[in-house]
Design a protein around this motif. Structure first.
Motif, PDB file in Angstrom:
ATOM      1  N   ASN A  40       0.822  -1.218   0.000  1.00  0.00           N
ATOM      2  CA  ASN A  40       0.000   0.000   0.000  1.00  0.00           C
ATOM      3  C   ASN A  40       0.854   1.266   0.000  1.00  0.00           C
ATOM      4  OD1 ASN A  40      -2.408  -1.331  -0.146  1.00  0.00           O
ATOM      5  ND2 ASN A  40      -2.871  -1.233   2.039  1.00  0.00           N
ATOM      6  N   VAL A  41       1.990   1.217   0.712  1.00  0.00           N
ATOM      7  CA  VAL A  41       2.927   2.355   0.687  1.00  0.00           C
ATOM      8  C   VAL A  41       3.465   2.530  -0.733  1.00  0.00           C
ATOM      9  CG1 VAL A  41       5.224   3.119   1.422  1.00  0.00           C
ATOM     10  CG2 VAL A  41       3.583   2.327   3.117  1.00  0.00           C
ATOM     11  N   TYR A  42       3.781   1.413  -1.386  1.00  0.00           N
ATOM     12  CA  TYR A  42       4.262   1.461  -2.781  1.00  0.00           C
ATOM     13  C   TYR A  42       3.195   2.086  -3.687  1.00  0.00           C
ATOM     14  CZ  TYR A  42       5.379  -0.191  -7.487  1.00  0.00           C
ATOM     15  OH  TYR A  42       5.621  -0.254  -8.846  1.00  0.00           O
ATOM     16  N   ASN A  43       1.955   1.609  -3.573  1.00  0.00           N
ATOM     17  CA  ASN A  43       0.863   2.141  -4.408  1.00  0.00           C
ATOM     18  C   ASN A  43       0.607   3.618  -4.129  1.00  0.00           C
ATOM     19  OD1 ASN A  43       0.423  -0.215  -5.745  1.00  0.00           O
ATOM     20  ND2 ASN A  43      -1.338  -0.858  -4.549  1.00  0.00           N
ATOM     21  N   TYR A  44       0.614   3.974  -2.836  1.00  0.00           N
ATOM     22  CA  TYR A  44       0.365   5.359  -2.438  1.00  0.00           C
ATOM     23  C   TYR A  44       1.466   6.273  -2.997  1.00  0.00           C
ATOM     24  CZ  TYR A  44      -0.536   9.361   0.666  1.00  0.00           C
ATOM     25  OH  TYR A  44      -0.808  10.616   1.167  1.00  0.00           O
ATOM     26  N   GLY A  45       2.722   5.812  -2.864  1.00  0.00           N
ATOM     27  CA  GLY A  45       3.856   6.608  -3.370  1.00  0.00           C
ATOM     28  C   GLY A  45       3.824   6.734  -4.885  1.00  0.00           C
ATOM     29  N   CYS A  46       3.531   5.629  -5.572  1.00  0.00           N
ATOM     30  CA  CYS A  46       3.531   5.617  -7.046  1.00  0.00           C
ATOM     31  C   CYS A  46       2.481   6.548  -7.641  1.00  0.00           C
ATOM     32  CB  CYS A  46       3.287   4.198  -7.571  1.00  0.00           C
ATOM     33  SG  CYS A  46       4.815   3.278  -7.723  1.00  0.00           S
ATOM     34  N   THR A  47       1.357   6.677  -6.933  1.00  0.00           N
ATOM     35  CA  THR A  47       0.284   7.539  -7.453  1.00  0.00           C
ATOM     36  C   THR A  47       0.749   8.983  -7.560  1.00  0.00           C
ATOM     37  OG1 THR A  47      -1.276   6.078  -6.341  1.00  0.00           O
ATOM     38  CG2 THR A  47      -2.165   8.143  -7.124  1.00  0.00           C
ATOM     39  N   PRO A 191       0.434   0.982 -10.020  1.00  0.00           N
ATOM     40  CA  PRO A 191      -1.025   0.928 -10.147  1.00  0.00           C
ATOM     41  C   PRO A 191      -1.513   1.832 -11.267  1.00  0.00           C
ATOM     42  CG  PRO A 191      -0.361   2.293  -8.274  1.00  0.00           C
ATOM     43  CD  PRO A 191       0.872   1.641  -8.781  1.00  0.00           C
ATOM     44  N   ILE A 192      -2.548   1.395 -11.985  1.00  0.00           N
ATOM     45  CA  ILE A 192      -3.138   2.245 -13.028  1.00  0.00           C
ATOM     46  C   ILE A 192      -4.004   3.268 -12.309  1.00  0.00           C
ATOM     47  CG2 ILE A 192      -4.769   2.261 -14.964  1.00  0.00           C
ATOM     48  CD1 ILE A 192      -3.726  -0.697 -15.467  1.00  0.00           C
ATOM     49  N   ILE A 193      -3.840   4.531 -12.674  1.00  0.00           N
ATOM     50  CA  ILE A 193      -4.583   5.576 -11.964  1.00  0.00           C
ATOM     51  C   ILE A 193      -6.071   5.459 -12.279  1.00  0.00           C
ATOM     52  CG2 ILE A 193      -4.960   8.073 -11.822  1.00  0.00           C
ATOM     53  CD1 ILE A 193      -1.959   8.423 -11.978  1.00  0.00           C
ATOM     54  N   SER A 194      -6.828   5.122 -11.255  1.00  0.00           N
ATOM     55  CA  SER A 194      -8.279   5.007 -11.405  1.00  0.00           C
ATOM     56  C   SER A 194      -8.907   6.098 -10.540  1.00  0.00           C
ATOM     57  CB  SER A 194      -8.726   3.615 -10.946  1.00  0.00           C
ATOM     58  OG  SER A 194      -9.940   3.685 -10.258  1.00  0.00           O
ATOM     59  N   PHE A 195      -9.744   6.921 -11.142  1.00  0.00           N
ATOM     60  CA  PHE A 195     -10.349   8.026 -10.404  1.00  0.00           C
ATOM     61  C   PHE A 195     -11.276   7.526  -9.291  1.00  0.00           C
ATOM     62  CE2 PHE A 195      -8.313  10.493 -13.469  1.00  0.00           C
ATOM     63  CZ  PHE A 195      -8.428  11.845 -13.153  1.00  0.00           C
ATOM     64  N   GLU A 196     -11.887   6.336  -9.521  1.00  0.00           N
ATOM     65  CA  GLU A 196     -12.726   5.738  -8.471  1.00  0.00           C
ATOM     66  C   GLU A 196     -11.886   5.433  -7.236  1.00  0.00           C
ATOM     67  OE1 GLU A 196     -13.386   5.108 -11.589  1.00  0.00           O
ATOM     68  OE2 GLU A 196     -15.554   5.348 -11.795  1.00  0.00           O
ATOM     69  N   ALA A 197     -10.684   4.825  -7.468  1.00  0.00           N
ATOM     70  CA  ALA A 197      -9.802   4.455  -6.346  1.00  0.00           C
ATOM     71  C   ALA A 197      -9.307   5.703  -5.616  1.00  0.00           C
ATOM     72  CB  ALA A 197      -8.620   3.646  -6.867  1.00  0.00           C
ATOM     73  N   ILE A 198      -9.015   6.765  -6.390  1.00  0.00           N
ATOM     74  CA  ILE A 198      -8.550   8.016  -5.768  1.00  0.00           C
ATOM     75  C   ILE A 198      -9.653   8.578  -4.873  1.00  0.00           C
ATOM     76  CG2 ILE A 198      -7.915  10.429  -6.258  1.00  0.00           C
ATOM     77  CD1 ILE A 198      -6.678   9.311  -8.920  1.00  0.00           C
ATOM     78  N   PHE A 199     -10.885   8.564  -5.391  1.00  0.00           N
ATOM     79  CA  PHE A 199     -12.025   9.081  -4.618  1.00  0.00           C
ATOM     80  C   PHE A 199     -12.231   8.256  -3.350  1.00  0.00           C
ATOM     81  CE2 PHE A 199     -16.816   9.242  -4.147  1.00  0.00           C
ATOM     82  CZ  PHE A 199     -16.800  10.456  -3.474  1.00  0.00           C
ATOM     83  N   GLU A 200     -12.054   6.938  -3.470  1.00  0.00           N
ATOM     84  CA  GLU A 200     -12.236   6.036  -2.326  1.00  0.00           C
ATOM     85  C   GLU A 200     -11.218   6.342  -1.220  1.00  0.00           C
ATOM     86  OE1 GLU A 200     -11.966   1.305  -1.226  1.00  0.00           O
ATOM     87  OE2 GLU A 200     -11.868   1.881  -3.334  1.00  0.00           O
ATOM     88  N   GLN A 201      -9.961   6.675  -1.640  1.00  0.00           N
ATOM     89  CA  GLN A 201      -8.904   6.956  -0.647  1.00  0.00           C
ATOM     90  C   GLN A 201      -9.033   8.349  -0.043  1.00  0.00           C
ATOM     91  OE1 GLN A 201      -4.727   6.037  -1.745  1.00  0.00           O
ATOM     92  NE2 GLN A 201      -5.578   4.854  -3.423  1.00  0.00           N
ATOM     93  N   SER A 202      -9.762   9.243  -0.726  1.00  0.00           N
ATOM     94  CA  SER A 202      -9.785  10.647  -0.300  1.00  0.00           C
ATOM     95  C   SER A 202     -10.738  10.859   0.877  1.00  0.00           C
ATOM     96  CB  SER A 202     -10.212  11.537  -1.465  1.00  0.00           C
ATOM     97  OG  SER A 202     -11.573  11.279  -1.789  1.00  0.00           O
ATOM     98  N   THR A 203     -10.502  11.982   1.608  1.00  0.00           N
ATOM     99  CA  THR A 203     -11.388  12.377   2.712  1.00  0.00           C
ATOM    100  C   THR A 203     -11.678  13.868   2.553  1.00  0.00           C
ATOM    101  OG1 THR A 203      -9.579  13.035   4.169  1.00  0.00           O
ATOM    102  CG2 THR A 203     -10.251  10.713   4.269  1.00  0.00           C
ATOM    103  N   PRO A 204     -12.752  14.375   3.217  1.00  0.00           N
ATOM    104  CA  PRO A 204     -13.046  15.808   3.108  1.00  0.00           C
ATOM    105  C   PRO A 204     -11.900  16.686   3.631  1.00  0.00           C
ATOM    106  CG  PRO A 204     -14.897  14.626   4.099  1.00  0.00           C
ATOM    107  CD  PRO A 204     -13.769  13.656   4.016  1.00  0.00           C
ATOM    108  N   MET A 205     -11.069  16.138   4.527  1.00  0.00           N
ATOM    109  CA  MET A 205      -9.998  16.927   5.152  1.00  0.00           C
ATOM    110  C   MET A 205      -8.716  16.976   4.310  1.00  0.00           C
ATOM    111  SD  MET A 205     -11.284  18.108   7.894  1.00  0.00           S
ATOM    112  CE  MET A 205      -9.941  18.657   8.937  1.00  0.00           C
ATOM    113  N   SER A 206      -8.583  16.049   3.340  1.00  0.00           N
ATOM    114  CA  SER A 206      -7.333  16.050   2.550  1.00  0.00           C
ATOM    115  C   SER A 206      -7.621  16.381   1.084  1.00  0.00           C
ATOM    116  CB  SER A 206      -6.630  14.692   2.662  1.00  0.00           C
ATOM    117  OG  SER A 206      -7.458  13.689   2.141  1.00  0.00           O
TER     118      SER A 206
END
Length: 801
Positions: A40-47, A191-206
């Protein structure tokens, strides 16, 4: 732009705890958490990082884990990323010509570092030339068995260390294999950049920050995501940032936080100062609406507030990579109706030619300086406008009943105005015009001799059969994903150059990531190691030249070239003085006698890493050399100056040894003009390549002009017997050019045929956006068409790296 905080890491950590497989046995549960967290750190960093840094990120993760497992030592890693950084070249000469010079020095250092495994390596190479030569010449030596006992005895990282000495161009591929073996294939497939996955990881504070690169646009993808997520046009607000938009942006932000809207602020790099206010506003937000999301787009900029970067989810968006994906992306954005809007029969075919040209000029960027001197942001709007120009001109021709296509106007508007308007370098503009000549003309519709952009046994790049848009899309889908550099007119060696540069860039970044304290691995402390290097350099420094004494020697008979010598010596004296003072002060600082400044810290770090310190670099000719190679170059320059002062002007001038080589050539023209009574502004230089391979072969001075040596040919080979340009040999990226004769001549008398005007640059970095780096233009004879060499990016350079 790569800023991360502990808070953002903890979010990934908590996310991994939730996602990892539960298990009743504690050590298995811990193993599951560690595996999930690492990935997950790898995926988070790669994005949030650019494509070119993703393998570097994988390698850094792998090496740190392998060092923790005791599979890799710091000394091994230091050798792999720095090679041999000794100031002295070894006394042991290389046994065979085909071994790279730098590679041989690295092999000698490798034996010192890993003596227990490589103790007899040098003798093994000397006794078994054929075995090692066959392995060295293989297209992919990293996947071949290593000669002799080394196949069985070497560990995975030791194989990398050995490969470094032989084939730098294969390091990039070898690192991919190393990471795959140590960590698994999922760590080399970002990871292939998927806007759905980005939205899933996001929060109102970030906030979500899109870091843009030329040719990418996330806005349309975000609109599609909003529609799919039930956030239609009412709930998604856009604002393009610029002067005067600050108030409106704040109002939109307050509304979005309260009502749970999505707000996208585009091009934030244009209002960097205002982002500080945005940072404060976001810090004050305590209870936003759960649906609220803030999306920001920006180009990479060092002034972007760290507070926003550290709390945000960063996403790098890049245009498609590869000719096929580029063509597909272009055609994807052309509406089917657009191809039938123009009544002219040639329109759909010419749109494909334009799309192919658009993909080619973008893909050339991948090959660095051999592609373009300056990396241009050719983008979608260039293509769209050119397509409109095609439509206008062809419609007009059709209405006027003109059967001829106005090629001259089209080539000028596309090559010189639209795409050429971005090109600020004359040689880059020459490449664009050559493509226009190669791709546009009646010959592309010739039925007897069909036109091909490029074809070989495996692939045929041509204009597809006329028909609807789907015809073209089907043809594009049938093309291979990867393509050879020959499609762009480059030599296959350009690929080797690209991978070599990629490996060097990676090493440079890895050096910066290494700990700058502790022991060097050889048992001596970092301070002692730096002190030893400083003493070595100080012992090599000569006394400054006595300028008054030299002026007296020349008396009043001062020629233009003597003026150049004086200017060169003054600059050389400043450099010697700066080196001596900075090294002496550094030694005092290491001994604790004076305080350590930023400048001294930078000097110490450079000496420790075997790099040229910035405070010296500013006073020396442009170079990409390591400290050891630069010192050899420095002492060679000193030798040439001494010969010039104590004996006479060198018979064959080593241009690389001059601080400003163009001043010597200007002085040469000036002296000839005085002698012959020519006007200076109507005189120029003409060059011819001699048959002398070494400067020692030249026995007498040139009657007019001068001889120069130390030039390297890049992008082509040279046939010494016939005196002309030939195709490069495989794996030979540069070739030493024989001695060149430079002759001043009146411009109107210069009539050249079958000659390539070849730029001469100081280093392989060629010329930058400011036009710095070009020395002069040489004339090289060729029997091939000039366009062949122009597209191959042929040039001469004064210094190897």
């Amino acid at each position: 732009m790569y800023q991360y905080s502990l808070a953002s890491y903890l979010e990934v950590f908590e996310f991994s705890l939730r996602k990892s497989m539960p298990d009743t046995i504690v050590h298995k549960r811990l193993r599951n958490i560690m595996d999930t967290l690492t990935h997950n750190v790898y995926n988070y960093g790669c994005t949030g990082i650019f494509e070119k840094h993703k393998l570097l990120f994988s390698f850094q993760i792998t090496v740190k884990i392998e060092m923790d497992r005791d599979n890799v030592k710091q000394e091994q890693l230091d050798f792999f990323i720095k090679g041999n950084i000794a100031l002295e070249k070894s006394r042991r000469t290389k046994p065979f010509k085909w071994i790279p010079d730098e590679g041989w020095e690295d092999l000698i250092r490798l034996v010192e570092v890993e003596g227990y495994v490589f103790g007899t390596l040098l003798e093994d190479i000397e006794r078994n030339e054929k075995l090692w030569k066959a392995w060295f010449d293989h297209d992919a030596p990293e996947s071949q068995p290593i000669p002799m006992k080394y196949e069985e005895s070497l560990g995975v990282f030791q194989r990398l260390m050995l490969l470094r000495c032989w084939r730098v161009d294969r390091i990039y591929r070898a690192i991919t294999e190393y990471v795959t073996k140590a960590m698994g294939e999922k760590y080399v497939t970002p990871p292939i950049i998927s806007f759905e996955a980005i939205f899933e990881q996001s929060t109102p504070m970030s906030p979500i920050v899109f870091i843009l690169s030329p040719g990418s646009d996330p806005a349309s993808d975000l609109m599609k995501l909003a529609e799919r997520s039930g956030f239609g046009t009412n709930k998604l607000k856009f604002l393009s940032m610029g002067q005067g938009q600050e108030k409106l942006a704040m109002q939109l932000l307050d509304t979005a936080i309260a009502r749970g809207q999505w707000l996208m602020l585009q091009n934030c790099h244009l209002l960097v100062k205002w982002l500080k206010e945005l940072e404060k506003a976001l810090e004050k937000v305590t209870k936003p609406h759960p649906d609220f999301r803030l999306w920001l787009t920006t180009e990479p900029t060092s002034a972007f507030p760290i507070g926003i970067l550290q709390r945000s989810l960063k996403v790098v968006t890049e245009p498609p990579n590869g000719l096929k994906l580029n063509l597909r992306s272009t055609y994807f954005k052309i509406p089917a109706i657009a191809l039938v809007e123009c009544p002219h029969a040639a329109f759909p075919s010419l749109v494909f030619v334009l799309a192919f040209f658009h993909a080619v000029v973008q893909e050339r960027r991948k090959y660095g300086k051999i592609g373009w001197n300056v990396s241009y942001d050719f983008n979608e709007s260039d293509f769209q406008v050119c397509m409109q120009i095609l439509n206008t001109y062809l419609t007009k021709a059709q209405e006027n009943g003109d059967s001829k296509i106005p090629w001259g106007s089209l080539k000028y508007l596309v090559g010189e105005v639209m795409y050429g308007g971005r090109a600020i370098d004359n040689f880059d503009r020459r490449i664009l015009n050559t493509y226009m000549d190669e791709y546009m003309g009646d010959f592309i519709f010739d039925t007897f001799q069909p036109f091909h952009f490029y074809h070989n046994e495996d692939v045929d790049y041509k204009i597809p059969e006329d028909g609807p848009r789907d015809n073209y899309m089907d043809y594009i889908e049938a093309l291979p994903l990867a393509n050879t550099p020959e499609v762009f007119g480059l030599h296959p060696n350009a690929e080797i150059g690209y991978y070599t540069q990629a490996a060097r860039d990676m090493w440079l970044h890895l050096v910066e990531l290494q700990p700058q304290t502790g022991e060097t691995g050889g048992g001596i402390s970092r301070e002692d190691f730096i002190d030893k290097i400083a003493s070595d350099v100080l012992n090599k420094l000569p006394e400054e030249f006595d300028m008054d004494k030299i002026r007296k020697k020349f008396g009043l008979e001062i020629t233009p070239t003597t003026v150049v010598l004086m200017q060169e010596l003054e600059r050389f004296n400043i450099l010697i003085n700066r080196m001596r003072k900075s090294l002496s002060t550094l030694q005092k600082a290491l001994a604790g006698e004076v305080g350590m400044s930023n400048e001294l810290d930078d000097l110490a770090r450079s000496l420790f890493n075997g790099q040229l310190p910035n405070i010296w670099r500013r006073l020396a000719p442009e170079t990409l050399k390591t400290l050891g190679n630069w010192m050899i170059h420095f002492l060679k320059r000193l030798q040439q100056y001494n010969t010039w002062v104590n004996e006479s002007e060198p018979t064959v001038m080593w241009l690389s040894g001059l601080h400003i080589p163009e001043s010597y050539l200007t002085a040469l023209v000036q002296a000839t003009c005085r002698k012959n009574g020519w006007p200076l502004d109507k005189s120029t230089l003409y060059t011819s390549v001699t048959t002398f391979q070494n400067p020692e072969d030249v026995t007498e001075r040139a009657h007019q002009g001068c001889f120069v040596h130390g030039l390297y040919l890049e992008g082509a080979g040279w046939n010494r017997e016939q005196g002309l340009l030939i195709k490069q040999k495989p794996k030979q990226l540069i070739q030493n050019l024989p001695v060149l004769k430079v002759i001043p001549i009146e411009a109107h008398r210069l009539k050249l045929q079958n000659t390539l005007r070849t730029p001469v640059y100081v280093t392989s970095q060629r010329r930058n956006a400011m036009g710095v780096g070009l020395v002069f233009e040489a004339d090289l004879f060729t029997t091939e068409h000039i366009s062949h060499w122009v597209l191959q990016g042929v040039c001469l350079i004064l210094n190897t790296d």
